[in-house]
Design a protein around this motif. Structure first.
Motif, PDB file in Angstrom:
ATOM      1  N   ALA A 779      28.605 -21.040 -24.174  1.00 14.62           N
ATOM      2  CA  ALA A 779      28.452 -21.674 -22.364  1.00 14.62           C
ATOM      3  C   ALA A 779      28.529 -20.533 -22.142  1.00 14.62           C
ATOM      4  CB  ALA A 779      29.524 -21.875 -21.787  1.00 14.62           C
ATOM      5  N   LYS A 780      29.334 -18.942 -22.192  1.00 18.90           N
ATOM      6  CA  LYS A 780      29.514 -18.000 -21.416  1.00 18.90           C
ATOM      7  C   LYS A 780      28.340 -17.181 -21.700  1.00 18.90           C
ATOM      8  CE  LYS A 780      32.225 -14.858 -22.085  1.00 18.90           C
ATOM      9  NZ  LYS A 780      33.748 -14.078 -23.002  1.00 18.90           N
ATOM     10  N   MET A 781      27.591 -17.045 -23.352  1.00 14.36           N
ATOM     11  CA  MET A 781      26.049 -16.522 -23.032  1.00 14.36           C
ATOM     12  C   MET A 781      25.060 -17.233 -22.091  1.00 14.36           C
ATOM     13  SD  MET A 781      27.029 -13.907 -25.106  1.00 14.36           S
ATOM     14  CE  MET A 781      25.529 -13.841 -25.714  1.00 14.36           C
ATOM     15  N   ALA A 782      25.228 -19.101 -22.780  1.00 16.17           N
ATOM     16  CA  ALA A 782      24.001 -19.307 -21.794  1.00 16.17           C
ATOM     17  C   ALA A 782      24.328 -18.982 -19.952  1.00 16.17           C
ATOM     18  CB  ALA A 782      24.091 -20.701 -22.205  1.00 16.17           C
ATOM     19  N   GLU A 783      25.323 -18.682 -19.367  1.00 23.41           N
ATOM     20  CA  GLU A 783      25.991 -18.374 -18.664  1.00 23.41           C
ATOM     21  C   GLU A 783      24.699 -17.217 -18.460  1.00 23.41           C
ATOM     22  OE1 GLU A 783      29.698 -17.953 -16.109  1.00 23.41           O
ATOM     23  OE2 GLU A 783      29.760 -19.810 -17.694  1.00 23.41           O
ATOM     24  N   ILE A 784      25.704 -15.594 -19.160  1.00 24.43           N
ATOM     25  CA  ILE A 784      24.755 -15.080 -19.067  1.00 24.43           C
ATOM     26  C   ILE A 784      23.046 -14.792 -19.033  1.00 24.43           C
ATOM     27  CG2 ILE A 784      24.579 -12.370 -20.002  1.00 24.43           C
ATOM     28  CD1 ILE A 784      27.411 -13.194 -20.797  1.00 24.43           C
ATOM     29  N   GLU A 785      23.095 -15.838 -19.622  1.00 25.04           N
ATOM     30  CA  GLU A 785      21.800 -15.914 -20.195  1.00 25.04           C
ATOM     31  C   GLU A 785      20.995 -15.873 -18.920  1.00 25.04           C
ATOM     32  OE1 GLU A 785      17.691 -15.128 -22.263  1.00 25.04           O
ATOM     33  OE2 GLU A 785      20.555 -14.371 -22.655  1.00 25.04           O
ATOM     34  N   GLU A 792      15.602 -11.680 -13.768  1.00 20.21           N
ATOM     35  CA  GLU A 792      14.479 -11.252 -14.824  1.00 20.21           C
ATOM     36  C   GLU A 792      12.989 -11.764 -14.231  1.00 20.21           C
ATOM     37  OE1 GLU A 792      15.234 -10.537 -19.363  1.00 20.21           O
ATOM     38  OE2 GLU A 792      14.144 -12.226 -18.737  1.00 20.21           O
ATOM     39  N   GLU A 793      13.227 -12.771 -13.231  1.00 21.50           N
ATOM     40  CA  GLU A 793      12.358 -13.223 -12.624  1.00 21.50           C
ATOM     41  C   GLU A 793      12.472 -12.786 -11.282  1.00 21.50           C
ATOM     42  OE1 GLU A 793      13.630 -17.310 -12.676  1.00 21.50           O
ATOM     43  OE2 GLU A 793      12.242 -17.835 -14.178  1.00 21.50           O
ATOM     44  N   GLU A 794      13.504 -13.036 -11.092  1.00 18.74           N
ATOM     45  CA  GLU A 794      13.041 -12.259  -9.301  1.00 18.74           C
ATOM     46  C   GLU A 794      12.449 -10.649  -9.166  1.00 18.74           C
ATOM     47  OE1 GLU A 794      17.043  -9.759  -7.170  1.00 18.74           O
ATOM     48  OE2 GLU A 794      17.575 -12.633  -7.462  1.00 18.74           O
ATOM     49  N   THR A 795      12.806 -10.006 -10.195  1.00 18.54           N
ATOM     50  CA  THR A 795      12.250  -8.432 -11.030  1.00 18.54           C
ATOM     51  C   THR A 795      10.542  -8.954 -11.187  1.00 18.54           C
ATOM     52  OG1 THR A 795      13.976  -8.115 -11.892  1.00 18.54           O
ATOM     53  CG2 THR A 795      12.331  -6.584 -11.914  1.00 18.54           C
ATOM     54  N   ALA A 796      10.225  -9.903 -11.920  1.00 15.44           N
ATOM     55  CA  ALA A 796       9.240  -9.948 -11.888  1.00 15.44           C
ATOM     56  C   ALA A 796       8.845 -10.686 -11.364  1.00 15.44           C
ATOM     57  CB  ALA A 796       8.676 -11.202 -12.984  1.00 15.44           C
TER      58      ALA A 796
END
Lengths: 814, 814
Positions: A779-785, A792-796
């Motif tokens: 769950a934590k990983m999913a959150e981080i992801e 990323e989308e923001e940067t993109a």
């Protein structure tokens, strides 16, 4: 009437008729007579007369008869030469045999001064009376060098004539005719006629005659030479094969190896005696031997040195005396006046590395051979062949010297080749004696390190007192105590089985001190009633042992004998000795010597090895009272039990275990099954292995230690693949481990023995816990992801915007 | 006038005259014509006619001419047979060559159906058209077995006649005459004539004729045979020597060794190709591979097995293809349908251990050789010779199979012998490849134990923290710290030089804890200003080191470089590592591996060895920043310093030391002497050795510990000679030790350096104390002795009295 004169007249006038008459009446008899083996040569050599072709042919048939007889080279050639000297009107003829010594060709008289009236015995030169011509001297030398016939009308006018032999034999050579006898391209001999009797020199016709008969000589000498060569080559093959047979018998030291080979081949060497000297191989002296020389206390060595700079010291001689009564003498540290050394030849060979082939040793000026007989038999040194024994590193390791060829002739190039093949082989074989030395050194080094390991691993006498305080109690060492005295201490000291929970699955080694664990270990042997005598290694692999024992005492014990139980418990004690905290794959990848030694189950075999090493120690050998059969069985079971702790093997054989469990269910009652298992060795062993394997994998103290243990396990299982950052993936790995490795075992094991079921339950419970952790992590990983993606989308988006910007810029520019 | 008839009549009546006339006029020409090389045989064979002796002799001279030519066996024998078939009136004649294959003799047609009109090319049998006779079949077989001529008038009446060849050639043999051709006792060939043309069978005269000409055939075949044998033996010798050269090049594994030898000798093997298969040597499977079979999971192996019970598995094949373009192919784990395996022959050889020599492979029924060409060149298998490669333990390690002799003939017994010599040699040489494996195993075992020793000897990271508490202080490991950070800790932690008295001779190691000693040791490196970087082994030999350093810093240091000082101090640290509490003599007598490894200065060399082993460890190598030259020097000095602690060496070199001391007194001032010593390596080294030696012997903490130390020393010096009861003799032994060993050193050393004088004084004082003890002991002993003597006398008196009594008794009785 016709009288003789008239008949002769008629015949002369009518040769046709004469020939016809002859052909019918005489020719057959003439010819068949010529080939009659018992015929004497009808050649009158009492006085010289014009040689008729009749006489010439007489000679020829003499030769044909010789060839038809069993071939005797000297006799046949002698006959030919006798005839030839008559035909050529030569005062005398001689045959010189070609040979090489020391790589230099020479000619030696074999048949000397053959005249038409000579007898073989007078002309055959005994080996010790040979006259030897170098090839750069005399007419025969010239002929052998050029390989061409030479007709010398006046010897004094020829550059290559030498007076040497004339002076020796008090003879005056005036003219000569000499011809080489060849075998293919090789000179075999030279035949020479000297001093034409009825003319100033030999004529062209003489040359022709000589040439004509040469073919016969050629044939005779060819058979002779081939037989000789064949004999030499056969002996050479034998010498090599027999030497090899000895060299490869076993690894041993240089003295023994050389002697075995040299003794075995003695019959093939065809000489009276030989002596082999072994050279000291010391290259640099030790400092304490060097200093006295450097400080002038001891004069420095000024004798000859080997090409690689060693002082020439023959530390051992072996003499092979084959004439008379066979005698082999081994002389350690021979003095320089030993018969084989005094000449200085072996030292010279050791210094130069040359092959020295010496004839007429007594007259040699360079070396001082003993001229007097060497023993009561009157044996003297005549011919000597000495050569170095050189190893593959090009070092001279010894010198072999051969004395007096059996037939009295000097050693020739074939002898040199044969003896050199032998010494070459021996020299090369020093690889094996060097290996023997290296092997012993290595073995000793291993033993020394092993001793040191034992010192560190074994418990000291004073440490034993921590458990068995015999000194305090009885004033003596444990091995001096009576069984009852020890028993008395132990009954007080050893833990209470119930209280210490050693027979419980949830026994937890972390609760106990090292000393307590040792006591528990000892107690176990008692519980299993296998105690004879014991000395316990200090480093006992703690957890596994106990559970193994628990099981044994629990249920499986009913079809294991006491001996088998003892093996398993001991295996348990040893199963993790000298564990490196790393796994098999790691050993392999890191090139650890363990991986080089063991092909598979690397660490498990190592634990087994060390365990066995410990058990070999006299004071630790708990099996010392077993008989041979029992001992073999116990060791075999330990092999299985310890190697089986390799998880890789577990995967290999778990279906077999499943089958056994299935099979056990087909039995109506326990007793029948137990009886069956008692008899079926393979099944029993498999079950034992599974026991060992399972428990090593997970049957460690459960509820309390699960996290800790599981962590350890996964680390050791996955180590080289897993870096620190992946530690967070542990719960996932644990779940996988339980699913694919542990679950099966505990399920099957619970089927096999109901007593195991609680452990399976705990395992499954644990899986749940790990899974919960896993889910939290995921769950934590999913959150981080998600956060990352959003970023990323923001940067993109920003990039796109900027790209769009730059694009538009470009547009503006173009 | 005389006419022909009259002349003939006269000649008939007067044979004397006729012969005389003939001898003069015709005989010579007849005979010389006979021997003319360019002469054609004057024998009319167009039709058969009574054989005159004239014709017979024509034949003979044909042969003599042949012999005079360069010998061609087949051609010469063919000529002879052509003539013979004419002379014998034989329809045809044949020559059968004798040879052996598989230890069984056989005869093969070489010249077949030779008639008086035949041409050589029609009669010479090409190798692939040979007819082969076993010896137990047919007339020729019978002749070869009995080695006697046989005349068979009616073949059908003979038991040994066989129709086999007649059927094959559609010919009807009626009668025959056959004779063996011998070389000494060996049959070389058989010559046979069949079907007498002008009579019912061959006559006694025919036998005579055949016998007569046999000698010629004998001679021709003898040269031929000898040449062949010589060639074979020469090749055999080469094969063995070249193989040996490769085998002894280096130790390596079986594949490499075999290949090196087999490749090198390829030219001598005279065959088109050969293939060598290596056999798996596994005798018993591992338990985990065995169980599936025992439990019926996997079908058991049911293929052939080697004589020692191994499954036949060729794990590697090497094919040597020498026809066409040379090609060597190495095939790991070959499939059973590989060309060399598919026939089943190698497996058969591996199973039976037999040598199999097969001709006409395509027609062999027992093995399935490939009948089709094996490659594009159209090469097919014709003749095959296969043999096992057997090691000295009689195990078959591989199979070598040779295909198609280069000349097309089948392999014969000489080939078998040659190839067998090669395979025998290779088989025996497996000792070396086995040794190679054993050596690697041993090396690995040694390395493993060495690793374990290192683990126990080296201090752990957490132990380093006891001295260098970098974790606590800087939160990192020592190797992660800056030099200054370490310096900061050390300046606080290390002992005060003055206070700890490490530079004093009376420094007493018993006053310090182990940890303190380690600190003192580190401090010493600083005092000597040789510190670069350090990691200190945990087990430091305490006392010697410190005093060695004291001396160094005291006076000797002025002519030692820093490097030399570092070597000495390090030597000091290492000089007693792994001391066993026993001495060299004890190691020798107890057969300790140490004594086997080191010939002299056993323990000293061991300390040195372990010291060097430690220094090789990356984390302990304090020399790692030295260059090559410096490193060699340091190691050399350590060698000297540590080996010098052997007292035996001290006795060897003390006179040298005395000389140096004497020499030092000849110098006017210290500086000159120092300069001299700086340059004189030997003197310097000697002095260093004496320093080391002395101090190891007695320069241990003096007044406080003298008894203890001296006791230790004497025990270690005299150990094997001294039993416990002799402990009372210790004072005496000590006095001797001081007199003969110590006193000299301290006297000389005090002369060399005045600073040592107090130690000499203490030594002499100690001698006094020991002497006093000795005297006390001696007095006590004297007392005991006196008491004993008194008692003995008393007993003796009593005995005498009793003896006198019994004597008198006897008197009374007699």
């Amino acid at each position: 009437m016709v009288d003789a004169a008239a008949a002769e007249q008629f015949l002369d006038a009518n040769p046709q008729f004469a020939k016809q008459y002859y052909d019918v009446n005489f020719r057959p008899k003439v010819i068949s007579d010529l080939l009659d083996n018992s015929r004497k040569t009808a050649l009158d050599v009492s006085k010289f007369h014009d040689l008729t072709t009749v006489e010439e042919s007489e000679v020829l048939f003499d030769l044909v008869r010789d060839i038809q007889d069993n071939l005797q080279m000297e006799k046949s050639v002698f006959n030919l030469m006798r005839h030839l000297s008559f035909m050529l009107r030569a005062d005398r003829m001689s045959l010189f045999m070609y040979r090489q010594r020391n790589g230099v060709a020479e000619l030696a008289t074999r048949l000397f001064n053959v005249s038409k009236d000579a007898a073989l015995d007078d002309c055959l030169v005994p080996p010790d009376s040979e006259i030897v011509y170098p090839l750069d001297m005399g007419i025969v030398g010239h002929v052998a060098s050029t390989k061409k016939m030479v007709n010398v009308p006046v010897v004094s006018e020829t550059s290559f004539y030498s007076e040497f032999v004339d002076e020796l034999t008090e003879y005056k050579t005036k003219n000569a005719l000499a011809v080489p006898i060849m075998n293919g391209k090789d000179v075999v001999a030279v035949m020479m006629a000297v001093n034409k009797l009825d003319g100033p020199h030999f004529t062209a016709k003489d040359e022709e005659t000589l040439n004509k008969y040469l073919n016969f000589a050629n044939l005779i000498l060819r058979v002779f030479h081939l037989s000789y060569l064949h004999n030499c080559e056969t002996r050479r093959g034998q010498v090599l094969l027999w030497s090899a047979s000895k060299v490869f018998e076993e690894l041993t030291d240089i003295e023994r190896q050389f002697h075995k080979a040299l003794y075995t081949v003695r019959a093939f060497l065809n000489c009276d005696r030989y002596s082999v000297g072994l050279l000291d191989m010391t290259k640099t002296k030790e400092f304490f031997d060097l200093w006295p020389i450097l400080m002038g206390e001891v004069p420095p060595y000024d004798g000859p040195k080997t090409p690689d700079g060693r002082e020439i010291i023959f530390y051992k001689l072996i003499d092979y005396i084959l004439h008379g009564k066979e005698d082999i003498k081994v002389i350690p540290t021979p003095t320089p006046d030993h018969w084989a050394l005094i000449s200085g030849l072996p030292s010279y060979v050791a210094e130069t590395g040359l092959i020295c082939n010496i004839m007429n040793a007594a007259e040699d000026e360079f070396f001082q051979f003993q001229k007097e007989p060497l023993d009561d038999s009157g044996w003297t040194i005549k011919n000597v062949l000495s050569m170095p024994i050189v190893n593959k590193k090009e070092e001279i390791v010894g010198v072999a010297t051969f004395y007096n060829r059996k037939d009295g002739k000097p050693f020739d190039e074939m002898d040199e080749t044969l003896m050199e093949s032998l010494t070459q082989f021996l020299g090369w074989s020093v690889l094996n004696t060097d290996t023997y030395d290296r092997m012993n050194k290595l073995e000793n080094r291993k033993d020394i390190f092993q001793d040191m390991v034992m010192y560190h691993i074994k418990c000291r006498k004073d440490e034993i007192q921590n458990v068995l305080n015999t000194r305090e109690r009885w004033g003596k060492e444990p091995d001096e105590c009576e069984e009852e005295e020890l028993q008395e201490i132990l009954s007080e000291v050893l833990p209470n089985t119930k209280k210490s929970e050693i027979l419980e699955f949830h026994f937890c080694d972390f609760d106990h001190s090292e000393l307590d664990l040792v006591k528990c270990g000892i107690k176990m042997y008692y519980e299993l009633k296998v105690v004879d005598k014991f000395h316990i290694p200090r480093e006992v692999g703690a957890p596994f042992v106990f559970t193994a024992v628990c099981l044994s005492t629990g249920d499986l014990k009913r079809y294991y004998t006491d001996l088998e139980c003892m093996a398993m418990v001991t295996a348990g004690f040893c199963h993790d000795i000298d564990h490196r905290g790393t796994n098999n794959l790691y050993q392999m990848k890191s090139g650890n010597p363990l991986a080089k030694l063991h092909g598979s189950s690397i660490l498990e075999r190592h634990h087994l090895d060390i365990g066995k090493t410990l058990l070999r120690d006299e004071s630790l050998n708990i099996y010392q009272n077993l008989n041979r059969r029992q001992h073999d069985l116990v060791i075999h079971l330990m092999d299985i039990a310890i190697i089986a702790t390799d998880l890789a093997l577990y995967f290999k054989s778990r279906t077999m275990f499943q089958k056994i469990v299935d099979q056990s269910k087909t039995y109506e009652n326990w007793n029948d099954w137990t009886k069956y298992m008692m008899l079926e060795t393979t099944r029993k062993e498999t079950a034992m292995m599974m026991t060992a394997c399972d428990l090593s994998a997970i049957a460690k103290p459960w509820e309390i230690q699960s996290k800790n243990v599981c962590f350890k396990l996964s680390v050791s299982l996955l180590q080289p693949m897993m870096d620190r950052n992946k530690a967070a993936d542990l719960p996932k790995l644990q779940c996988g481990f339980i699913d694919f490795v542990c679950a099966f075992v505990y399920k099957e094991f619970s089927r096999f023995h109901v007593e195991i079921t609680p452990m399976l339950d705990r395992l499954l419970n644990n899986r749940k816990e790990w899974n919960a952790l896993k889910e939290v992590h995921e769950a934590k990983m999913a959150e981080i992801e998600a956060a990352k993606k959003a970023k990323e989308e923001e940067t993109a988006g920003a990039k796109q915007a900027s790209a769009a910007q730059s694009q538009s810029k470009t547009c503006t520019l173009s």
